[in-house]
Design a protein around this motif. Structure first.
Motif, PDB file in Angstrom:
ATOM      1  N   THR A   1     -39.734 126.804   8.334  1.00 45.94           N
ATOM      2  CA  THR A   1     -40.693 126.512   9.407  1.00 45.94           C
ATOM      3  C   THR A   1     -40.358 127.163  10.747  1.00 45.94           C
ATOM      4  O   THR A   1     -41.038 126.916  11.735  1.00 45.94           O
ATOM      5  CB  THR A   1     -40.825 124.990   9.609  1.00 45.94           C
ATOM      6  N   ILE A   2     -39.302 127.963  10.799  1.00 47.20           N
ATOM      7  CA  ILE A   2     -38.968 128.710  12.014  1.00 47.20           C
ATOM      8  C   ILE A   2     -39.292 130.172  11.754  1.00 47.20           C
ATOM      9  O   ILE A   2     -38.698 130.796  10.869  1.00 47.20           O
ATOM     10  CB  ILE A   2     -37.483 128.563  12.403  1.00 47.20           C
TER      11      ILE A   2
ATOM     12  N   SER B   1     -39.329 119.807  14.922  1.00 41.06           N
ATOM     13  CA  SER B   1     -40.635 119.313  15.335  1.00 41.06           C
ATOM     14  C   SER B   1     -41.422 120.475  15.920  1.00 41.06           C
ATOM     15  O   SER B   1     -40.935 121.605  15.985  1.00 41.06           O
ATOM     16  CB  SER B   1     -40.483 118.193  16.367  1.00 41.06           C
ATOM     17  N   ASP B   2     -42.636 120.215  16.372  1.00 42.53           N
ATOM     18  CA  ASP B   2     -43.469 121.289  16.911  1.00 42.53           C
ATOM     19  C   ASP B   2     -42.872 121.897  18.171  1.00 42.53           C
ATOM     20  O   ASP B   2     -43.090 123.081  18.453  1.00 42.53           O
ATOM     21  CB  ASP B   2     -44.877 120.764  17.218  1.00 42.53           C
ATOM     22  N   ASP B   3     -42.139 121.090  18.935  1.00 42.35           N
ATOM     23  CA  ASP B   3     -41.642 121.583  20.222  1.00 42.35           C
ATOM     24  C   ASP B   3     -40.148 121.848  20.266  1.00 42.35           C
ATOM     25  O   ASP B   3     -39.638 122.360  21.267  1.00 42.35           O
ATOM     26  CB  ASP B   3     -42.023 120.616  21.341  1.00 42.35           C
ATOM     27  N   ALA B   4     -39.409 121.514  19.186  1.00 42.07           N
ATOM     28  CA  ALA B   4     -37.953 121.672  19.257  1.00 42.07           C
ATOM     29  C   ALA B   4     -37.331 121.577  17.866  1.00 42.07           C
ATOM     30  O   ALA B   4     -37.974 121.191  16.894  1.00 42.07           O
ATOM     31  CB  ALA B   4     -37.347 120.597  20.161  1.00 42.07           C
ATOM     32  N   PHE B   5     -36.059 121.953  17.816  1.00 43.51           N
ATOM     33  CA  PHE B   5     -35.250 121.690  16.626  1.00 43.51           C
ATOM     34  C   PHE B   5     -33.829 121.388  17.070  1.00 43.51           C
ATOM     35  O   PHE B   5     -33.432 121.713  18.199  1.00 43.51           O
ATOM     36  CB  PHE B   5     -35.287 122.862  15.633  1.00 43.51           C
ATOM     37  N   THR B   6     -33.065 120.753  16.198  1.00 44.48           N
ATOM     38  CA  THR B   6     -31.656 120.510  16.468  1.00 44.48           C
ATOM     39  C   THR B   6     -30.811 121.418  15.592  1.00 44.48           C
ATOM     40  O   THR B   6     -31.194 121.745  14.467  1.00 44.48           O
ATOM     41  CB  THR B   6     -31.273 119.050  16.194  1.00 44.48           C
ATOM     42  N   ASP B   7     -29.672 121.841  16.130  1.00 45.64           N
ATOM     43  CA  ASP B   7     -28.768 122.667  15.331  1.00 45.64           C
ATOM     44  C   ASP B   7     -27.888 121.759  14.482  1.00 45.64           C
ATOM     45  O   ASP B   7     -27.284 120.814  14.997  1.00 45.64           O
ATOM     46  CB  ASP B   7     -27.907 123.545  16.236  1.00 45.64           C
TER      47      ASP B   7
ATOM     48  N   PRO C   1     -22.152 116.243  21.520  1.00 48.61           N
ATOM     49  CA  PRO C   1     -23.280 115.560  22.162  1.00 48.61           C
ATOM     50  C   PRO C   1     -24.642 116.121  21.746  1.00 48.61           C
ATOM     51  O   PRO C   1     -24.885 117.329  21.786  1.00 48.61           O
ATOM     52  CB  PRO C   1     -23.016 115.792  23.655  1.00 48.61           C
ATOM     53  N   ALA C   2     -25.549 115.221  21.387  1.00 47.14           N
ATOM     54  CA  ALA C   2     -26.866 115.611  20.892  1.00 47.14           C
ATOM     55  C   ALA C   2     -27.677 116.365  21.941  1.00 47.14           C
ATOM     56  O   ALA C   2     -28.524 117.198  21.593  1.00 47.14           O
ATOM     57  CB  ALA C   2     -27.627 114.374  20.430  1.00 47.14           C
ATOM     58  N   ALA C   3     -27.429 116.084  23.219  1.00 42.67           N
ATOM     59  CA  ALA C   3     -28.212 116.737  24.274  1.00 42.67           C
ATOM     60  C   ALA C   3     -28.064 118.252  24.258  1.00 42.67           C
ATOM     61  O   ALA C   3     -28.959 118.979  24.683  1.00 42.67           O
ATOM     62  CB  ALA C   3     -27.802 116.198  25.642  1.00 42.67           C
ATOM     63  N   TYR C   4     -26.909 118.738  23.768  1.00 37.99           N
ATOM     64  CA  TYR C   4     -26.670 120.174  23.720  1.00 37.99           C
ATOM     65  C   TYR C   4     -27.078 120.797  22.384  1.00 37.99           C
ATOM     66  O   TYR C   4     -26.958 122.005  22.205  1.00 37.99           O
ATOM     67  CB  TYR C   4     -25.183 120.468  23.971  1.00 37.99           C
ATOM     68  N   GLN C   5     -27.534 119.980  21.466  1.00 39.67           N
ATOM     69  CA  GLN C   5     -27.899 120.473  20.144  1.00 39.67           C
ATOM     70  C   GLN C   5     -29.399 120.761  20.022  1.00 39.67           C
ATOM     71  O   GLN C   5     -29.852 121.306  19.020  1.00 39.67           O
ATOM     72  CB  GLN C   5     -27.541 119.431  19.065  1.00 39.67           C
ATOM     73  N   ARG C   6     -30.178 120.381  21.015  1.00 38.36           N
ATOM     74  CA  ARG C   6     -31.633 120.499  20.957  1.00 38.36           C
ATOM     75  C   ARG C   6     -32.086 121.841  21.530  1.00 38.36           C
ATOM     76  O   ARG C   6     -31.681 122.212  22.630  1.00 38.36           O
ATOM     77  CB  ARG C   6     -32.293 119.360  21.735  1.00 38.36           C
ATOM     78  N   TYR C   7     -32.940 122.537  20.782  1.00 36.22           N
ATOM     79  CA  TYR C   7     -33.453 123.843  21.202  1.00 36.22           C
ATOM     80  C   TYR C   7     -34.969 123.777  21.292  1.00 36.22           C
ATOM     81  O   TYR C   7     -35.654 123.378  20.340  1.00 36.22           O
ATOM     82  CB  TYR C   7     -33.008 124.934  20.218  1.00 36.22           C
TER      83      TYR C   7
END
Length: 372
Positions: free
Chosen positions: A99-100, A124-130, A139-145
């Motif tokens: 999906t990317i 998701s439509d607006d982001a993904f996590t590594d 930390p999850a905050a740095y894993q979101r793109y």
């Protein structure tokens, strides 16, 4: 595991990354190494890092690389060296993910390199996590793109502002939210050191809107006029005039990280200091923050922890909605004082050293790339 890549050929890449010595940030080097694109694994994507911001915040990442695990995001082959994470934009140039798509534009926490391999997990439509295995537990905050096609606030002309200010603004927004949530600990004033820094100015902007406390900025004599011109500090004082700070219940937000400034504030206010919040290290000191100080022990503010709390408190999308509204308001102010300067690979070393040594002027914003 994420890998640092560079260059551009159909299957082979020449790996290029900018490294710093973990025990001596003055030592740096560029490294090139081959990578075969055919080695990309199922589920992985290859990003070409187009541009990234470099600010004093990135120096803080390096200073806290061991303590806060910043070196673990993009580990160098030689553990004596580290790759500093940065915020910026990248393009998907190869994808083994369902999906990317190739040519998607991505914003997020990237390495100082020209390419990176990520392994998207939740999408998701607006982001993904590594979901790269070596990043488990970070930390999850740095894993979101962010996927720019799903970001209603994305505008190509504002990419530089987003890279330079949005991650810093999130920290500022969260500190403001934390202090307000705590009733400012009963304080009548909030004192910010390194008042010319982008994160401090963004916090001052948010505090000023509340009209709940007096916002006092501490800065150098050379930066005083700039800080006064920002219009979000009720009072601006130079470091050599700290003895003139009015005694009143106060909160100290430490962006400088200077042991001398911290001690002067604590000794000046003593029991009138209701809370001492450690945030940055712009003065590059790593002394124990609270040893032998009168008043409250300084507490390090870690934005990802606050994000976890507010996501729980406000539910899905609640934090994002509040952030977007505040960000739009801040952008109207910030675009009037920030001068963006762009640089290529040959400029990276000079900008890094100027930032490390505190020689970047407060109105400057550097956008870099490891491409020639």
């Amino acid at each position: 595991m994420s890998q640092i890549l560079t260059a551009a050929a159909k299957n082979d890449l020449a790996i290029r990354s900018f490294l710093v010595r973990r025990d001596d940030l003055r030592q740096t080097q560029f490294i090139d190494a081959p990578f075969d694109q055919n080695s990309l694994q199922p589920g992985q994507i290859l990003l070409k890092v187009d541009s990234f911001a470099f600010t004093a915040n990135n120096i803080t990442y390096a200073e806290l690389g061991e303590r806060m695990a910043y070196w673990k995001f993009y580990p160098a082959a030689d553990p004596a060296w580290g790759i500093i994470p940065v915020w910026g934009f990248a393009e998907v140039i190869a994808s083994h993910h369902a999906t990317i798509a190739v040519d998607e534009r991505i914003f997020g926490f990237l390495p100082m390199a020209s390419h990176v391999v990520l392994q998207p997990g939740k999408v998701s439509d607006d982001a993904f996590t590594d979901a790269s295995p070596h990043r488990t537990g970070l930390p999850a905050a740095y894993q979101r793109y962010g996927r720019v096609t799903g970001d209603p606030d994305y505008a190509p002309d504002f990419e530089a502002m987003q890279s330079l200010l949005r991650p810093l603004f999130i920290t500022s927004f969260l500190i403001d939210d934390f202090l307000a949530d705590e009733g400012f600990f009963g304080a009548k004033a909030v004192i910010l050191s390194s008042a010319s820094s982008k994160t401090a100015f963004a916090l001052a902007h948010e505090l000023h809107k509340r009209k709940a406390v007096t916002v006092i900025g501490l800065t150098s004599a050379g930066n005083r006029a700039f800080v006064e011109g920002l219009g979000c500090y009720d009072r601006v004082m130079t470091y050599d005039a700290m003895a003139e700070l009015p005694r009143q219940p106060a909160v100290y937000v430490d962006f400088a990280g200077s042991a001398d400034i911290r001690r002067a504030i604590h000794e000046r206010f003593a029991d009138d200091l209701k809370y001492s919040c450690a945030v940055g290290l712009s003065h590059r000191e790593m002394n124990p923050p609270g040893k032998g100080l009168p008043g409250p022990k300084p507490v390090f503010f870690f934005a990802p922890d606050r994000i976890v709390k507010r996501n729980k408190d406000w539910g899905p999308g609640g934090l994002d909605l509040r952030l977007v509204a505040a960000w739009r308001d801040f952008m109207r102010t910030a675009k009037g004082w920030l001068k963006v300067q762009s640089g290529s690979r040959r400029d990276v070393e000079a900008v890094y050293r100027a930032t490390l040594e505190g020689r970047v002027k407060p109105h400057e914003g550097h956008i870099l790339s490891l491409w020639d």
